[in-house]
Design a protein around this motif. Structure first.
Motif, PDB file in Angstrom:
ATOM      1  N   GLN A 214     -83.575 -12.330  11.498  1.00  0.00           N
ATOM      2  CA  GLN A 214     -84.478 -12.958  12.450  1.00  0.00           C
ATOM      3  C   GLN A 214     -85.880 -12.377  12.259  1.00  0.00           C
ATOM      4  O   GLN A 214     -86.036 -11.216  11.878  1.00  0.00           O
ATOM      5  CB  GLN A 214     -84.022 -12.683  13.882  1.00  0.00           C
ATOM      6  CG  GLN A 214     -82.597 -13.119  14.191  1.00  0.00           C
ATOM      7  CD  GLN A 214     -82.445 -14.614  14.316  1.00  0.00           C
ATOM      8  OE1 GLN A 214     -82.510 -15.333  13.322  1.00  0.00           O
ATOM      9  NE2 GLN A 214     -82.215 -15.105  15.516  1.00  0.00           N
ATOM     10  N   PHE A 215     -86.892 -13.174  12.552  1.00  0.00           N
ATOM     11  CA  PHE A 215     -88.268 -12.679  12.408  1.00  0.00           C
ATOM     12  C   PHE A 215     -88.713 -11.991  13.691  1.00  0.00           C
ATOM     13  O   PHE A 215     -89.578 -12.464  14.411  1.00  0.00           O
ATOM     14  CB  PHE A 215     -89.208 -13.826  12.018  1.00  0.00           C
ATOM     15  CG  PHE A 215     -89.079 -14.209  10.574  1.00  0.00           C
ATOM     16  CD1 PHE A 215     -89.841 -13.578   9.603  1.00  0.00           C
ATOM     17  CD2 PHE A 215     -88.180 -15.176  10.179  1.00  0.00           C
ATOM     18  CE1 PHE A 215     -89.713 -13.912   8.266  1.00  0.00           C
ATOM     19  CE2 PHE A 215     -88.041 -15.529   8.843  1.00  0.00           C
ATOM     20  CZ  PHE A 215     -88.805 -14.893   7.886  1.00  0.00           C
ATOM     21  N   TRP A 216     -88.055 -10.855  13.945  1.00  0.00           N
ATOM     22  CA  TRP A 216     -88.440  -9.973  15.036  1.00  0.00           C
ATOM     23  C   TRP A 216     -89.164  -8.792  14.421  1.00  0.00           C
ATOM     24  O   TRP A 216     -88.827  -8.338  13.327  1.00  0.00           O
ATOM     25  CB  TRP A 216     -87.206  -9.504  15.806  1.00  0.00           C
ATOM     26  CG  TRP A 216     -86.456 -10.593  16.490  1.00  0.00           C
ATOM     27  CD1 TRP A 216     -86.913 -11.835  16.811  1.00  0.00           C
ATOM     28  CD2 TRP A 216     -85.102 -10.544  16.941  1.00  0.00           C
ATOM     29  NE1 TRP A 216     -85.933 -12.564  17.442  1.00  0.00           N
ATOM     30  CE2 TRP A 216     -84.807 -11.794  17.529  1.00  0.00           C
ATOM     31  CE3 TRP A 216     -84.111  -9.574  16.910  1.00  0.00           C
ATOM     32  CZ2 TRP A 216     -83.576 -12.090  18.087  1.00  0.00           C
ATOM     33  CZ3 TRP A 216     -82.879  -9.857  17.459  1.00  0.00           C
ATOM     34  CH2 TRP A 216     -82.612 -11.099  18.050  1.00  0.00           C
ATOM     35  N   LYS A 217     -90.147  -8.251  15.124  1.00  0.00           N
ATOM     36  CA  LYS A 217     -91.034  -7.265  14.523  1.00  0.00           C
ATOM     37  C   LYS A 217     -90.282  -6.023  14.029  1.00  0.00           C
ATOM     38  O   LYS A 217     -90.618  -5.458  12.983  1.00  0.00           O
ATOM     39  CB  LYS A 217     -92.131  -6.858  15.509  1.00  0.00           C
ATOM     40  CG  LYS A 217     -93.325  -6.197  14.840  1.00  0.00           C
ATOM     41  CD  LYS A 217     -94.534  -6.155  15.755  1.00  0.00           C
ATOM     42  CE  LYS A 217     -95.760  -5.638  15.018  1.00  0.00           C
ATOM     43  NZ  LYS A 217     -96.976  -5.668  15.874  1.00  0.00           N
ATOM     44  N   HIS A 218     -89.244  -5.599  14.747  1.00  0.00           N
ATOM     45  CA  HIS A 218     -88.528  -4.402  14.310  1.00  0.00           C
ATOM     46  C   HIS A 218     -87.676  -4.657  13.068  1.00  0.00           C
ATOM     47  O   HIS A 218     -87.180  -3.710  12.449  1.00  0.00           O
ATOM     48  CB  HIS A 218     -87.658  -3.842  15.450  1.00  0.00           C
ATOM     49  CG  HIS A 218     -86.424  -4.633  15.734  1.00  0.00           C
ATOM     50  ND1 HIS A 218     -86.406  -5.724  16.584  1.00  0.00           N
ATOM     51  CD2 HIS A 218     -85.150  -4.498  15.284  1.00  0.00           C
ATOM     52  CE1 HIS A 218     -85.190  -6.206  16.658  1.00  0.00           C
ATOM     53  NE2 HIS A 218     -84.411  -5.495  15.872  1.00  0.00           N
ATOM     54  N   LYS A 219     -87.521  -5.917  12.688  1.00  0.00           N
ATOM     55  CA  LYS A 219     -86.800  -6.222  11.443  1.00  0.00           C
ATOM     56  C   LYS A 219     -87.623  -5.850  10.210  1.00  0.00           C
ATOM     57  O   LYS A 219     -87.091  -5.783   9.106  1.00  0.00           O
ATOM     58  CB  LYS A 219     -86.397  -7.691  11.408  1.00  0.00           C
ATOM     59  CG  LYS A 219     -85.456  -8.126  12.520  1.00  0.00           C
ATOM     60  CD  LYS A 219     -84.108  -7.436  12.451  1.00  0.00           C
ATOM     61  CE  LYS A 219     -83.141  -7.988  13.489  1.00  0.00           C
ATOM     62  NZ  LYS A 219     -81.828  -7.324  13.440  1.00  0.00           N
ATOM     63  N   ASN A 220     -88.944  -5.671  10.394  1.00  0.00           N
ATOM     64  CA  ASN A 220     -89.759  -4.975   9.397  1.00  0.00           C
ATOM     65  C   ASN A 220     -89.915  -5.747   8.082  1.00  0.00           C
ATOM     66  O   ASN A 220     -89.985  -5.157   7.000  1.00  0.00           O
ATOM     67  CB  ASN A 220     -89.141  -3.593   9.130  1.00  0.00           C
ATOM     68  CG  ASN A 220     -90.085  -2.634   8.443  1.00  0.00           C
ATOM     69  OD1 ASN A 220     -91.296  -2.681   8.658  1.00  0.00           O
ATOM     70  ND2 ASN A 220     -89.545  -1.760   7.619  1.00  0.00           N
ATOM     71  N   GLN A 221     -90.032  -7.074   8.163  1.00  0.00           N
ATOM     72  CA  GLN A 221     -90.245  -7.848   6.933  1.00  0.00           C
ATOM     73  C   GLN A 221     -91.564  -7.492   6.250  1.00  0.00           C
ATOM     74  O   GLN A 221     -91.707  -7.677   5.026  1.00  0.00           O
ATOM     75  CB  GLN A 221     -90.224  -9.349   7.238  1.00  0.00           C
ATOM     76  CG  GLN A 221     -88.850  -9.922   7.528  1.00  0.00           C
ATOM     77  CD  GLN A 221     -88.526  -9.979   9.003  1.00  0.00           C
ATOM     78  OE1 GLN A 221     -89.195  -9.321   9.828  1.00  0.00           O
ATOM     79  NE2 GLN A 221     -87.514 -10.748   9.388  1.00  0.00           N
TER      80      GLN A 221
END
Length: 381
Positions: A214-221
């Motif tokens: 998911q494109f959540w900030k903590h996923k750190n893409q």
């Protein structure tokens, strides 16, 4: 034969938190892996009969029935309760769901209060360690919920020993009974999908990496994008496909920031944002990638990692405590999630190495699935 346990499972399809949906689906699959005499009767608590019908076909579980999560026996009773509540501030029909030996995940409510055993679930305690990713209201709501859980006499499931350690450090005087239940995944059939057609469909080259989150900030893409940029300056061109819902209600500008980084650094030819795609498509793309990348800053128990374990697929993964717990004795390569140079080196090595090694020399994932089902039954008593 002993009477089957009746276990209520709360289920909803939610693309904004697909991990929660997959969690219950994977749990049902784990229960389905048990011997027939061990399998409980599952009462699926959903918001509508239509949702149950879709789920029933997806799970192919032999002992399953439907109950409105709001407690009424059917839609007519649900409608009448809404009317009487609006007109007379009362509900005509009892909303307590009867006959359940256990309910999971338990949400403190009148509907679920009659279950003999009530089992809470907390996915992780991220807000205690990375509050910058949450609003004040989100944090307050989570803390209130956790306070109620830790002070109860019921049961709680967490997904890892890492989360157990976090819980004990935050609530050392808790009274709730805590159980560790790491989940194991199941996959719909995907190997029959033509990879050439999929590559054409998603405009991907034959060789690519994939980052399915998911494109959540903590996923750190962002660290992945920065690594691609550095490789490009060294004359090394790679392609990375990103899948997942692009909406982060806590950080609504995050995905746009990623797109702007791609445009400003001229790596549009290297980055493919595919969005939330069909699960079977996603799995076949993961299976045929050079490697799966999991750069997350925080996880409860990573579904991406479990997907890779079931596929026995090579992983480049952030060096955080939970990933170390999930990947004991694996070939996964770990990198500091804040260190772009480490990821650059690993991407370059993986791109030059053909083929990548399997994640495990001995692949025994089905044993993990059965263990989840049996452990869950033990927790339900």
């Amino acid at each position: 034969m002993a009477k089957r346990k009746r276990i209520g499972l709360s289920y909803a399809y939610n693309e904004n938190w697909i991990g929660g949906t997959y969690y219950i689906e994977n749990l049902i699959n784990a229960l389905n892996s048990l011997n027939d005499e061990e399998k409980p009767h599952i009462v699926l608590l959903t918001d509508s009969y239509e949702s149950f019908r879709v789920a029933e076909q997806k799970f192919n579980y032999p002992y399953i029935s439907f109950q409105l999560g709001s407690g009424e026996a059917n839609k007519a009773f649900q409608f009448l309760n809404r009317v009487t509540n609006r007109l007379f501030k009362m509900r005509l029909f009892s909303q307590k769901i009867k006959g359940l030996d256990a309910v999971f995940p338990y949400y403190k409510s009148e509907q679920q209060s009659a279950a003999k055993k009530k089992i809470y679930w907390v996915a992780d305690f991220q807000e205690h360690f990375a509050p910058e990713f949450f609003s004040k209201d989100d944090i307050a709501s989570r803390l209130q919920n956790q306070q109620e859980i830790q002070a109860s006499a019921e049961h709680l499931i967490v997904s890892s020993n890492t989360a157990l350690g976090h819980f004990k450090s935050i609530f050392p005087a808790h009274s709730v009974h805590v159980n560790v239940l790491p989940f194991a995944v199941a996959h719909p059939p995907y190997q029959d999908l033509d990879i050439k057609l999929l590559l054409e469909k998603y405009h991907l080259p034959a060789r690519y990496f994939i980052c399915p989150n998911q494109f959540w900030k903590h996923k750190n893409q962002l660290v992945v994008l920065k690594a691609v940029k550095e490789l490009k300056t060294k004359g090394i061109e790679i392609t990375i496909a990103f899948t997942g819902n692009t909406n982060d209600y806590r950080n609504p500008h995050y995905f746009m920031e990623l797109k702007e980084f791609v445009e400003q650094n001229n790596i549009g030819c290297n980055i493919k944002f595919l969005g939330f795609i069909d699960r079977r498509d996603q799995l076949q793309l993961m299976n045929n990638a050079i490697a799966i990348i999991q750069p997350s800053l925080f996880e409860g128990w990573s579904t991406v990692v479990e997907d890779a374990k079931l596929m026995n697929k090579f992983l480049l993964v952030s060096d955080i405590e939970i990933h170390r717990e999930q990947l004991v004795n694996s070939s996964a390569r770990f990198f500091d999630p804040h260190n772009v140079d480490q990821l650059v080196q690993l991407l370059q090595q993986a791109n030059e190495q053909q083929p990548a090694p399997p994640l495990f020399e001995k692949h025994t994932y089905q044993e993990s699935v059965e263990k989840v089902g049996r452990t869950f039954l033990q927790i339900t008593g």
